[in-house]
Design an enzyme around this catalytic site. Structure first.
Site, PDB file in Angstrom:
ATOM      1  N   ASP A  73       0.822  -1.204   0.000  1.00 52.18           N
ATOM      2  CA  ASP A  73       0.000   0.000   0.000  1.00 52.18           C
ATOM      3  C   ASP A  73       0.862   1.262   0.000  1.00 52.18           C
ATOM      4  O   ASP A  73       1.847   1.360   0.741  1.00 52.18           O
ATOM      5  CB  ASP A  73      -0.897   0.042   1.247  1.00 52.18           C
ATOM      6  CG  ASP A  73      -2.249  -0.592   1.019  1.00 52.18           C
ATOM      7  OD1 ASP A  73      -2.656  -0.735  -0.149  1.00 52.18           O
ATOM      8  OD2 ASP A  73      -2.902  -0.945   2.013  1.00 52.18           O
ATOM      9  N   LYS A 101      -0.328  -0.210  -4.368  1.00 53.94           N
ATOM     10  CA  LYS A 101      -1.771   0.041  -4.391  1.00 53.94           C
ATOM     11  C   LYS A 101      -2.063   1.468  -3.944  1.00 53.94           C
ATOM     12  O   LYS A 101      -1.530   1.919  -2.926  1.00 53.94           O
ATOM     13  CB  LYS A 101      -2.516  -0.953  -3.504  1.00 53.94           C
ATOM     14  CG  LYS A 101      -4.037  -0.746  -3.501  1.00 53.94           C
ATOM     15  CD  LYS A 101      -4.769  -1.917  -2.892  1.00 53.94           C
ATOM     16  CE  LYS A 101      -4.674  -1.965  -1.389  1.00 53.94           C
ATOM     17  NZ  LYS A 101      -5.354  -0.815  -0.735  1.00 53.94           N
ATOM     18  N   GLU A 170     -14.054  -2.057  -2.409  1.00 54.79           N
ATOM     19  CA  GLU A 170     -14.376  -2.331  -1.009  1.00 54.79           C
ATOM     20  C   GLU A 170     -15.749  -1.806  -0.630  1.00 54.79           C
ATOM     21  O   GLU A 170     -16.098  -0.655  -0.924  1.00 54.79           O
ATOM     22  CB  GLU A 170     -13.307  -1.700  -0.103  1.00 54.79           C
ATOM     23  CG  GLU A 170     -13.529  -1.956   1.379  1.00 54.79           C
ATOM     24  CD  GLU A 170     -12.346  -1.543   2.235  1.00 54.79           C
ATOM     25  OE1 GLU A 170     -12.476  -1.629   3.480  1.00 54.79           O
ATOM     26  OE2 GLU A 170     -11.299  -1.137   1.693  1.00 54.79           O
TER      27      GLU A 170
END
Length: 252
Positions: A73, A101, A170
């Site tokens: 991340d 990401k 998500e």
């Protein structure tokens, strides 16, 4: 795998020991998540996590991983400008990541293009984006009305066109998770996005039932297994067979 209709499993990891267990369980993708702010550091959000901390944990996970795709991340405000994005992504790649990401939609397209053009693979992240939790007004399901759903589809297409090779979505209704997976050529990794995405991801501590609060979209896999490695293996198998997520783990 997407072309062949084969689902794959993604799980977070933050250290060498768990990375080794995940390796033995044959999970396809490992994410060094900025969720370490919550489950490792005990913070109430991911916002305080730094690039140096992400690089440290990425290097530790890399030492236990030889087979899975390793994603790291980009933490909060580490890609606010193109220069920041390139420099910080390079730090994570040098620490052992094979892909980074980023959270955000259409507005990130130029940054994604910049990174991919320079040899840094990118995974997008749309829907509920924890780094924007204060802007979103909390941890809420996204894309519930038609306009919001259309914007998420637009965001996903823009990221794909810019060069993103994976996208995490998500906390969206299952129908939107399915539509995104059908619309995009690249794999869609769902977390609280229904059973029809190309892959699933869970936070390690959630799927082991040791988080302070288990999200409704997660499942405690340790309950029916005698070891951590068996639990992780069971998670991977249930993702691949489509057993997980079940209806109780999804949003309508």
């Amino acid at each position: 795998m997407k072309v062949n209709g084969e689902k794959f499993a993604v799980i977070t990891a933050y250290d060498f020991t768990f990375s080794t267990l995940i390796e033995n369980a044959a999970i396809e993708v490992v994410l060094v998540g900025d969720s370490l702010g919550n489950v490792i550091q005990g913070r109430d959000s991911t916002l305080p996590v730094t690039v140096d901390e992400m690089a440290y944990h990425t290097a530790a996970v890399k030492r236990g991983n030889n087979r899975a795709l390793l994603i790291s991340d980009m933490p909060f405000m580490s890609y606010a400008t193109d220069v920041q994005a390139f420099e910080n992504a390079a730090i994570l790649m040098q620490a052992g990541a094979q892909m980074v990401k980023l959270e955000g939609g259409e507005w990130l397209a130029d940054t994604v293009h910049l990174l991919t053009e320079r040899g840094i693979p990118v995974c997008g992240h749309i829907g509920l984006t924890p780094q924007s939790v204060h802007k979103l007004g909390g941890y809420k399901v996204q894309g519930k009305d038609e306009q919001a759903a259309e914007q998420l589809i637009t965001d996903a297409k823009a990221l794909e066109s810019a060069g993103a090779e994976l996208i995490v979505v998500e906390c969206v209704p299952s129908s939107l998770g399915r539509e995104l997976s059908e619309t995009l050529d690249i794999p869609v990794i769902g977390i609280g996005a229904g059973p029809d995405t190309d892959a699933q991801v869970l936070v390690l501590h959630d799927m082991l039932g040791i988080s302070q609060r288990l999200p409704s979209f997660s499942k405690n896999f340790i309950e029916d297994n005698s070891s951590i490695e068996e639990a992780i293996t069971a998670y991977g198998n249930e993702v691949r067979t489509g057993t997980f997520p079940a209806p109780q783990h999804c949003f309508k």
